[in-house]
Write an enzyme that holds these catalytic residues in place. Structure first.
Site, PDB file in Angstrom:
ATOM      1  N   CYS A  24      65.276 -44.855 -12.563  1.00 31.08           N
ATOM      2  CA  CYS A  24      65.608 -44.391 -11.216  1.00 31.08           C
ATOM      3  C   CYS A  24      65.445 -45.530 -10.221  1.00 31.08           C
ATOM      4  O   CYS A  24      65.010 -46.629 -10.570  1.00 31.08           O
ATOM      5  CB  CYS A  24      64.722 -43.211 -10.819  1.00 31.08           C
ATOM      6  SG  CYS A  24      62.970 -43.610 -10.702  1.00 31.08           S
ATOM      7  N   ASP A 436      98.152 -69.159   3.760  1.00 28.46           N
ATOM      8  CA  ASP A 436      98.664 -70.526   3.676  1.00 28.46           C
ATOM      9  C   ASP A 436     100.092 -70.442   3.124  1.00 28.46           C
ATOM     10  O   ASP A 436     100.428 -69.487   2.407  1.00 28.46           O
ATOM     11  CB  ASP A 436      97.769 -71.344   2.749  1.00 28.46           C
ATOM     12  CG  ASP A 436      98.362 -72.700   2.433  1.00 28.46           C
ATOM     13  OD1 ASP A 436      98.666 -73.439   3.378  1.00 28.46           O
ATOM     14  OD2 ASP A 436      98.553 -72.997   1.235  1.00 28.46           O
ATOM     15  N   ASP A 647      95.064 -71.675  -1.436  1.00 30.81           N
ATOM     16  CA  ASP A 647      94.890 -72.193  -2.794  1.00 30.81           C
ATOM     17  C   ASP A 647      94.484 -73.661  -2.841  1.00 30.81           C
ATOM     18  O   ASP A 647      94.200 -74.171  -3.916  1.00 30.81           O
ATOM     19  CB  ASP A 647      96.179 -72.018  -3.603  1.00 30.81           C
ATOM     20  CG  ASP A 647      97.255 -73.009  -3.164  1.00 30.81           C
ATOM     21  OD1 ASP A 647      97.311 -73.312  -1.959  1.00 30.81           O
ATOM     22  OD2 ASP A 647      98.011 -73.480  -4.030  1.00 30.81           O
ATOM     23  N   ASP A 651      92.417 -75.632   2.311  1.00 29.51           N
ATOM     24  CA  ASP A 651      92.229 -74.243   2.729  1.00 29.51           C
ATOM     25  C   ASP A 651      90.765 -73.815   2.686  1.00 29.51           C
ATOM     26  O   ASP A 651      90.430 -72.754   3.212  1.00 29.51           O
ATOM     27  CB  ASP A 651      93.036 -73.294   1.826  1.00 29.51           C
ATOM     28  CG  ASP A 651      94.532 -73.543   1.926  1.00 29.51           C
ATOM     29  OD1 ASP A 651      94.998 -73.866   3.026  1.00 29.51           O
ATOM     30  OD2 ASP A 651      95.220 -73.418   0.897  1.00 29.51           O
TER      31      ASP A 651
END
Length: 758
Positions: A24, A436, A647, A651
Site C-alpha cells: 500500500c 522547427d 530535431d 533546437d
C-alpha cells in the site's frame, strides 16, 4: 519548462532495487523514508506498481557498498530486497508465484464459503449456519495460515513505528475472530451464540483474492517493458575475422562487441545496433518504433538491434551493444518514466504518511462511541472492525503508478517515449505547438535544384568551391551541396568560420569565400543588394522564392570587396503527414507555429504547402538558433503553455525553454536530452498522438486518485456509523484496488486517433 521555484534535481550515480512485501501507499512512504536516511542518499523514489526503488546518491560511496547499505535499510524497514533480473527465468518465477497464490486464494474461498453462504440464506428464512465448532475449524486456518502474511507484515510495520494495510487487516480480523471465540467460550451449555467467524474468514479470503487480481492486472501494465525486453535475441552468428576465427561461430548475443561482424539470416532478429556491410533486405521495426511497414536496407544503412530481418541475409558490423544500444536506451527511458513520480503524487505521499494511524484512531473512537451509547460490546467492536477493514490505502498507492505504467507503455508501442512524468502533467496545459521546419516538418534532406553562376564563372568550379567550403559541416544544406558536387575529393578549406543561422566563410585554394543567406552577404558587403546582382539571376530569384526554395549566395573577396560568384537554390520536401498533423492540432484547439531560420520567402512558401497561414502569424522566419528560445517565450506570452518540436542541436535551447519539449527520435542527442517526449520515428502525426496519450494518462491518474480518496472518505464514515458490516467492508476494500488498476489498464487499448501508424 522547469519550475523556477523548484529545488534543483539531485545529481550523481543511481541504482534500482527490487523490493518485496509492499502492499500500500503507507509501505511506499516507509521504504522511501528508510532509504532517504542512508548517508549520502540525495533522492529515493519507490514505485508500488513495479515494486522497484530508484535511488540517487552523492557519489561519495562506491556503488557496491551503497547497494549493500540500501538493501540493509530495506530489510531493516521490514521488507525484502530483491535482485532485478529481467530474464526469462525471472518471468517464469513471477508466473509461478501468481499460480501458487491463486491456489491459496481458492483454498481461502472454499473454507470461507460454508460460513458466508448461510448468511446469504438467512433473509429467506433458512438457518443453515454450521455449529460453533465447525465455524471455528473453518475460520481458524484462514485466520492464522492464510492470514499469516498480514500478521508478519503488520508486525514488521508496527515494530518500525508505522502502519500499513496488513496491520489494519490483522487488527480487524483478529478482533472478529477473538470476539467470536470469546462469545463461544462464555456461552452456556446448549446455547448457540451468534458468532462472527465469517467476518474474519471472508475478509481475509476477499483481501487475498483482491491482491491476486491486482497482481495479475499489474503485470499487464508492465507488458510494454516485457515486450521490449523480449526483442533481444539470445544468439548471434559471429562471422570469421580471418585471424582468431576462421569459421562462423554462434555466441550469446550479450557477448558481442563493437566492431564484430555478424550474419543475420532471413526472419531472424538483429542482435545489436550496426551498419549493413553486405546484402539487401527489408527490416521490420514495428515493435521498436511503431512503424508498420518494413524499411528497405542496403549496404551502408544503419539497423537497430531487436528489429526483424526480412527475406534477405545480411552482414552487419556491430556499432553499439548493451546500455549504448537503441533498444536498451528505449527500455531505460520507459523504465525511468515509470519509476519517477509526478508532482500530483506528493499529495498522496503526505496522506499515506498519516493514513494508518488516523484510521486506528477513528476505529478506537468508533468502538468507544458505540459502547458509550449503550450498544453491546460485540456490536461496537464489529463497527470498529469494519472501519479497520474498509480503510485500505492500497488504492491510493496504486492510483498514479499503474496509470503511468499503462500510459507510457501504450505510448512506447506506438513510437512515443515519455521520458518523465512531469511531461505528462504539462501536456494537457499546452495551448500552442511550435515546430522547427527543417527535419521536423520537412524531410530534412534538401537537394540543390538550381545553380546560377555569375557571368564568366565556371558552374562546376563554383559548385566544388561551395562544397569545399562546407565539407566540415553537418548542416542539411551543406550536405545537399556536397552531394551535388559528387564523390570526388575536394580542395581543403582553411580558417573556416561558421556563423550559425547565417552562413560560412573561409579560404579555399587561397581564395577567400563566403556562402550564406543573401541577408548575411549584404551585411558583409552592402553593395550586394538584390537589384545589384546579375540581371540573369532576377527571374531565378523570383521563381525559386515562389517555389519555396532556400537561396544561398557564394561570394569571393577581391580588393577588399565581396563579389558574387554563384546563386544556389536548395529545396526540401514536406514530411508525409506534416499537414495532417497540423490540422489535427488545430482541431484540438491549439495554435500552431513554424519557426525557421530560412529566408522569409522560402519559409512562407513551405508554410503554405503545409497549410499554415503566414498572414495569421503562423510562421516565424529568419530566426537565428540562439533566438528560438526567445521566440518560444514570446509565444507563451501570447498563447499560454507552449510545446516545441525539433530535431537538431540548435533546437535544444528552445526544447528546454518550452513548457513541453518533443524531439524527433532521429535527431541530435542534445535535442533528445532536452525534450520530455521523444518520437522514435520522424512522423509529425505522432505529435498530436503524444499530446493525446499524455492527456489521457493524466485523466486516468486524476480519476484513480479521485475514486481512491472518495472511497475512503465515504467508506470510513459509513463503517463508523454502523452501515457497513466487516464482510461488505472487506469486499469493498478488495474491489477498490482492483478497480483502480483496471481503470488504468484501459490505457493499454489506446491507439492514435489519426493516421500516425499508417
Amino acid at each position: 519548462m522547469a519550475d523556477p521555484n523548484a529545488s534543483p534535481a539531485p545529481t550523481g550515480p543511481s541504482c534500482d532495487l527490487g523490493i518485496g512485501g509492499m502492499t500500500c501507499a503507507a509501505c511506499v512512504a516507509r521504504v522511501e523514508r528508510a532509504l532517504a536516511r542512508v548517508p549520502g542518499v540525495t533522492q529515493a523514489q519507490v514505485n508500488l506498481a513495479t515494486e522497484r526503488a530508484r535511488v540517487q546518491w552523492d557519489g561519495t560511496v562506491p556503488a557496491a557498498e551503497m547497494r549493500a547499505r540500501l538493501q540493509r535499510a530495506v530489510r531493516e524497514a521490514g521488507y525484502e530486497p530483491r535482485p532485478l533480473d529481467d530474464d526469462v527465468d525471472d518471468e517464469a518465477r513471477a508466473e509461478a508465484g501468481l499460480r501458487r497464490e491463486g491456489w491459496w486464494v481458492l483454498l481461502g474461498l472454499v473454507l470461507a464459503a460454508p460460513l458466508v453462504l448461510p448468511m446469504a440464506a438467512m433473509p429467506m428464512g433458512w438457518h443453515l449456519m454450521p455449529p460453533p465448532l465447525a465455524q471455528f475449524l473453518l475460520a481458524t486456518p484462514v485466520q492464522f495460515i492464510l492470514g499469516a502474511r498480514f500478521y508478519r507484515a503488520g508486525w514488521a510495520a508496527l515494530r518500525h513505528g508505522s502502519g500499513n494495510m496488513e496491520l489494519l487487516v490483522a487488527l480487524g480480523t483478529s478482533a472478529a475472530w477473538g470476539l467470536s471465540t470469546w462469545l463461544w467460550w462464555r456461552a452456556a451449555p446448549g446455547e448457540t451464540p451468534h458468532l462472527y467467524y465469517e467476518a474474519a474468514a471472508v475478509v481475509i479470503a476477499l483481501v487475498r483474492l483482491g491482491k491476486w487480481l491486482e497482481a495479475r492486472a499489474r503485470r499487464r501494465t508492465g507488458a510494454a517493458i516485457r515486450a521490449l525486453q523480449a526483442l533481444r535475441p539470445e544468439v548471434a552468428h559471429l562471422l570469421p575475422d580471418g585471424v582468431r576465427r576462421t569459421e562462423p561461430q554462434d555466441i550469446p548475443a550479450a557477448e558481442l562487441l563493437p566492431g564484430d561482424r555478424v550474419l543475420v539470416r532471413a526472419g531472424e532478429r538483429i542482435p545489436a545496433d550496426g551498419v549493413v556491410e553486405a546484402g539487401q533486405t527489408a527490416v521490420d521495426e514495428a515493435l521498436l518504433t511503431g512503424e508498420p511497414l518494413p524499411r528497405p536496407c542496403q549496404p551502408g544503412d544503419r539497423v537497430v538491434g531487436g528489429s526483424v530481418n526480412g527475406d534477405g541475409a545480411i552482414e552487419v558490423r556491430v556499432t553499439a551493444v548493451g546500455a549504448a544500444s537503441t533498444l536498451q536506451r528505449i527500455i531505460a527511458l520507459v523504465q525511468d518514466a515509470q519509476a519517477a513520480k509526478p508532482p500530483v503524487q506528493r499529495l498522496v505521499d503526505r496522506v499515506a504518511a498519516v493514513f494508518v494511524p488516523v484510521v486506528v484512531l477513528v476505529a478506537l473512537f468508533t468502538f468507544g462511541g458505540w459502547w458509550a451509547a449503550g450498544v453491546p460490546l460485540e456490536q461496537a467492536l464489529l463497527h470498529a472492525v469494519a472501519v479497520l477493514v474498509i480503510a485500505c490505502p492500497c488504492a491510493l498507492g496504486l492510483a498514479t503508478p499503474t496509470a503511468i505504467m499503462a500510459g507510457t507503455g501504450a505510448a512506447a508501442r506506438h513510437g512515443i517515449l515519455i521520458r518523465d512524468p512531469e511531461a505528462l502533467e504539462r501536456a494537457p496545459r499546452v495551448r500552442a505547438v511550435a515546430f522547427d521546419k527543417t527535419g521536423t516538418l520537412t524531410e530534412g534532406r534538401p537537394r540543390l535544384v538550381q545553380l546560377e553562376p555569375a557571368p564568366g564563372v565556371d558552374p562546376e568550379a563554383a559548385l566544388r568551391a561551395a562544397a569545399a567550403l562546407q565539407q566540415g559541416s553537418s548542416h542539411p544544406l551543406a550536405q545537399a551541396v556536397r552531394a551535388a558536387a559528387g564523390p570526388a575529393a575536394l580542395a581543403p578549406a582553411v580558417d573556416v568560420q561558421s556563423v550559425p543561422g547565417r552562413g560560412v566563410r573561409g579560404w579555399v585554394e587561397g581564395v577567400p569565400l563566403a556562402l550564406g543567406s543573401l541577408a548575411w552577404l549584404r551585411e558583409l558587403e552592402p553593395a550586394l543588394q538584390e537589384q545589384a546582382l546579375p540581371a540573369a539571376w532576377q527571374p531565378v530569384l523570383a521563381a525559386q522564392r515562389q517555389a519555396g526554395a532556400t537561396l544561398s549566395l557564394l561570394a569571393w573577396q577581391h580588393e577588399g570587396r565581396w563579389r558574387p560568384l554563384a546563386l544556389l537554390a536548395l529545396a526540401d520536401e514536406p514530411r508525409a503527414g506534416a499537414a495532417e498533423a497540423l490540422r489535427t492540432l488545430r482541431r484540438r484547439g491549439l495554435a500552431v507555429v513554424m519557426i525557421s531560420g530560412d529566408q522569409r520567402a522560402a519559409a512562407e512558401a513551405m508554410a503554405r504547402r503545409l497549410g499554415l497561414r503566414p498572414e495569421a502569424g503562423e510562421v516565424q522566419a529568419e530566426v537565428l538558433p540562439g533566438d528560438k528560445a526567445a521566440a518560444v517565450a514570446a509565444l507563451r506570452q501570447r498563447h499560454g503553455a507552449v510545446a516545441m518540436v525539433g530535431d537538431g542541436v540548435n533546437d535544444a535551447p528552445a526544447l528546454a525553454a518550452a513548457d513541453l519539449g518533443i524531439a524527433m527520435g532521429q535527431g541530435a542527442e542534445a535535442a533528445l536530452q532536452a525534450a520530455g517526449i521523444t518520437l522514435l520515428r520522424g512522423d509529425p502525426r505522432l505529435v498530436p498522438a503524444a499530446l493525446d496519450i499524455a492527456e489521457r494518462t493524466v485523466r486516468k491518474i486524476r480519476q484513480n486518485l479521485f475514486w481512491a480518496f472518495v472511497y475512503n472518505a465515504a467508506g470510513i464514515p459509513l463503517a463508523a456509523l454502523g452501515w457497513l458490516d466487516p464482510v461488505l467492508a472487506g469486499a469493498a476494500m478488495a474491489a477498490s484496488s482492483v478497480s483502480v488498476v483496471s481503470n488504468a489498464l484501459l490505457l493499454t487499448r489506446w491507439r492514435p486517433r489519426q493516421g500516425a501508424d499508417s
